[in-house]
Design a protein around this motif. Structure first.
Motif, PDB file in Angstrom:
ATOM      1  N   ASN A   1     -31.932  19.494  41.123  1.00 27.36           N
ATOM      2  CA  ASN A   1     -30.945  19.408  41.085  1.00 27.36           C
ATOM      3  C   ASN A   1     -30.896  17.601  40.776  1.00 27.36           C
ATOM      4  N   LYS A   2     -31.734  17.022  41.358  1.00 28.10           N
ATOM      5  CA  LYS A   2     -31.222  15.410  40.920  1.00 28.10           C
ATOM      6  C   LYS A   2     -31.380  15.314  39.582  1.00 28.10           C
TER       7      LYS A   2
ATOM      8  N   GLN B   1     -28.546  16.347  37.732  1.00 29.40           N
ATOM      9  CA  GLN B   1     -27.516  15.915  37.300  1.00 29.40           C
ATOM     10  C   GLN B   1     -27.570  14.382  36.860  1.00 29.40           C
TER      11      GLN B   1
ATOM     12  N   THR C   1     -26.933  15.412  32.448  1.00 26.96           N
ATOM     13  CA  THR C   1     -25.540  16.165  32.617  1.00 26.96           C
ATOM     14  C   THR C   1     -24.733  14.685  32.009  1.00 26.96           C
ATOM     15  N   ASP C   2     -25.059  13.697  33.101  1.00 27.67           N
ATOM     16  CA  ASP C   2     -24.930  12.012  32.587  1.00 27.67           C
ATOM     17  C   ASP C   2     -25.125  11.758  31.505  1.00 27.67           C
TER      18      ASP C   2
ATOM     19  N   MET D   1     -23.012  13.287  29.051  1.00 30.13           N
ATOM     20  CA  MET D   1     -21.400  13.082  29.175  1.00 30.13           C
ATOM     21  C   MET D   1     -21.376  11.710  28.487  1.00 30.13           C
TER      22      MET D   1
ATOM     23  N   LEU E   1     -22.084  11.898  24.420  1.00 31.22           N
ATOM     24  CA  LEU E   1     -20.643  12.939  23.632  1.00 31.22           C
ATOM     25  C   LEU E   1     -19.196  11.020  24.313  1.00 31.22           C
TER      26      LEU E   1
ATOM     27  N   TYR F   1     -18.212  17.423  34.539  1.00 36.67           N
ATOM     28  CA  TYR F   1     -19.855  17.980  34.966  1.00 36.67           C
ATOM     29  C   TYR F   1     -20.681  17.337  35.959  1.00 36.67           C
ATOM     30  N   SER F   2     -20.903  16.312  35.668  1.00 33.23           N
ATOM     31  CA  SER F   2     -21.649  14.815  36.237  1.00 33.23           C
ATOM     32  C   SER F   2     -21.926  15.826  38.306  1.00 33.23           C
TER      33      SER F   2
ATOM     34  N   MET G   1     -23.751  19.809  41.638  1.00 34.05           N
ATOM     35  CA  MET G   1     -24.353  19.167  42.497  1.00 34.05           C
ATOM     36  C   MET G   1     -23.770  19.686  43.848  1.00 34.05           C
TER      37      MET G   1
ATOM     38  N   SER H   1     -24.402  23.525  45.137  1.00 35.45           N
ATOM     39  CA  SER H   1     -25.223  23.874  45.357  1.00 35.45           C
ATOM     40  C   SER H   1     -24.988  23.473  46.809  1.00 35.45           C
TER      41      SER H   1
END
Lengths: 343, 199
Positions: free
Chosen positions: A64-65, A68, A71-72, A75, A78, B98-99, B103, B106
């Motif tokens: 998950n980390k 993240q 995803t950061d 972004m 973008l 999105y960030s 999380m 989950s």
């Protein structure tokens, strides 16, 4: 390091490298993501196989980390593109990447021809389309986003329907029929997910109801009969007598009536004998029933007369409706679902 | 209008059309696609910047999913599972991009995991209870004693999962009574057997 784990880490590396080309050097998130990937690699070095590694990734929340961080980074890239006025439309190949992975993960491609055809059409469009916008428009135009969810479901349900029929599971046959029907009618992926779950929940009731009925009709008398067959002791005789008396009171039937109920005959043929024939392949339904009746008769010899329950007990309920036991097979193939659960 | 913009509109219209079969399942998604179509038709040149990163579509689809299942389980009277989907829905609604959406989802899914499964545990407990009760009623001698103990154990397990459990509830509460084929006459026989077992 295990090659599967190495490959997994390389995928992360490639993604981070891609963002590194778009972001300025010294970007904090980029540095943190790279450092975090090293931490994950440390865990990878302690694992002998990908399964153990993935277990640890999930358990420690590392996956998950990392998601993240990625995803950061996406972004941030973008935003940078947007600020410079150079927002780029993704290529068809970038958008099709996930579909290639899903396609590669289909184990039984020969057994899933319709599913494979959907993917193959997506890959044809990937080559034909000039940019990602055209690719997405064509996917929607040809309902491929929907088909990618509905076609595999239909294909799996068709196979499962045949298996269920061969295992005396009429409610499952009905369930798979409804799943096929739904997968042909649904218009969106959410509709498919929702309807699949709704149909499964309703089927759970019907399946349980049918299993309790067949168990109480067949299981509860065949188990003591088989025990007596292998060990004709007085205690086992008493179990047969007691179970038979219970059956007669609970369902208002005797052995002749029990073994003429179509649901019972189907269950014996396709469920009970499936097991028995593994050791005694010569057993037929008729010989099995004849033997069972003879044992019951022997166990009841010289005992007080059988007392059947009232004729009203010669029935069962499913959902809110009652039916005669002789109709059980027909009803379980098309259970009377209440209107309130139909959508 | 440039070709990518035309294609983007075609895509948005197509996705909106997908929701028409069951608008009740897509309330938020419909709203978001309408807004995006409005932007692309009124200001096509600035569509890419004004549409942003399309997070709103993802959030709407995710929220519609959880909301649909919350309503489904309310209808099926599985209150724990309905509440669990409601909790995940709240987490999704609070996401800002999105960030954090994955999380938050989950974390919410992990925290409601037990709540999601309690309905299945209750159902299994009801099945085991009735199976042991029928076994008790049809048996004699040592087997009868064995099944008597099983009935009591299964009843206690059921009580732990549902402190309000009673024979009356087994007969009338839909998530329980729809599992069985028993009518009132058969419930009466079973209840009589159960009373014999109770200390």
């Amino acid at each position: 390091m295990n090659p599967d784990i190495e490959e997994f880490l390389n995928n992360y590396r490639k993604q981070i490298d891609g963002y590194a080309q778009k972001l300025p050097g010294g970007d904090r998130t980029l540095d943190e993501a790279m450092a975090y990937l090293e931490k994950i690699a440390d865990v990878g070095r302690t694992c002998s196989d990908i399964g153990t590694f993935m277990g640890k990734m999930v358990e420690t929340d590392m996956m998950n980390k990392m998601t993240q961080y990625l995803t950061d980074l996406a972004m941030a890239s973008l935003s940078k593109e947007r600020a410079s006025g150079s927002v780029r439309i993704p290529t068809p190949s970038e958008l099709a990447d996930g579909y290639h992975r899903s396609y590669d993960s289909i184990e039984d491609k020969a057994g899933s021809p319709e599913t494979c055809r959907v993917y193959e059409r997506i890959f044809e469009l990937e080559k034909e389309c000039q940019d990602g916008a055209e690719f997405l428009a064509r996917l929607v135009e040809e309902s491929l986003l929907l088909k990618i969810a509905s076609v595999p479901l239909k294909e799996v349900s068709k196979k499962a329907m045949n298996d269920s029929d061969n295992m005396s599971l009429p409610t499952m046959v009905y369930h798979h029929e409804k799943m096929i029907e739904m997968s042909e009618m649904a218009k969106s992926a959410l509709e498919i997910q929702y309807e699949s779950q709704r149909l499964m929940e309703l089927n759970r009731y019907e399946l349980t109801c049918d299993m309790m009925l067949t168990n109480d009709l067949v299981g509860n008398i065949s188990i003591p009969v088989i025990d007596y067959f292998f060990n004709p002791s007085e205690e086992n005789r008493r179990q047969v007598e007691s179970s038979y008396r219970f059956l007669a009171e609970f369902f208002g039937i005797d052995a002749d009536e029990l073994f003429s109920i179509p649901r019972v005959l189907d269950h014996i043929e396709n469920a009970v004998l499936r097991e028995v024939r593994k050791q005694h392949p010569e057993t037929t339904r008729d010989t099995f029933i004849e033997d069972a009746k003879n044992i019951i008769k022997k166990c009841m010899q010289g005992k007080p007369e059988l007392k059947k329950g009232p004729e009203a007990h010669n029935s069962f309920r499913i959902w809110d409706k009652r039916y005669r036991l002789v109709d059980a097979l027909k009803v379980m193939k098309n259970p009377p679902r209440p209107d309130e659960y139909q959508t | 209008m440039s070709s990518p913009i035309k294609n983007s509109e075609k895509y948005l219209q197509g996705r909106l059309a997908e929701t028409r079969g069951r608008p009740d399942l897509h309330p938020r998604t419909i709203q978001v696609y309408h807004e995006l179509i409005n932007i692309i038709q009124s200001d096509p040149e600035n569509y890419l910047n004004r549409a942003g990163d399309m997070f709103a579509t993802l959030q709407a689809e995710q929220c519609d999913y959880e909301y649909a299942f919350q309503l489904l389980y309310e209808k099926l009277e599985n209150s724990e599972r309905a509440r669990a989907h409601g909790e995940v829905l709240k987490a999704l609604e609070s996401a800002t991009g999105y960030s954090d959406i994955w999380m938050k989802k989950s974390e919410a899914v992990s925290s409601v995991n037990d709540m999601m499964n309690v309905g299945i545990e209750k159902r299994n407990a009801v099945i085991h209870f009735f199976a042991s009760l029928v076994n008790y009623m049809r048996s004699v001698d040592t087997l009868k004693l064995k099944f008597k103990n099983q009935v009591l154990e299964n009843w206690i397990a059921l009580q732990e999962l549902d402190p309000e459990i009673s024979f009356e509830k087994l007969k009338t509460h839909k998530p329980y009574c729809y599992l069985t084929y028993y009518d009132n006459a058969r419930y009466a026989l079973l209840e009589k057997g159960f009373r014999e077992v109770l200390p």
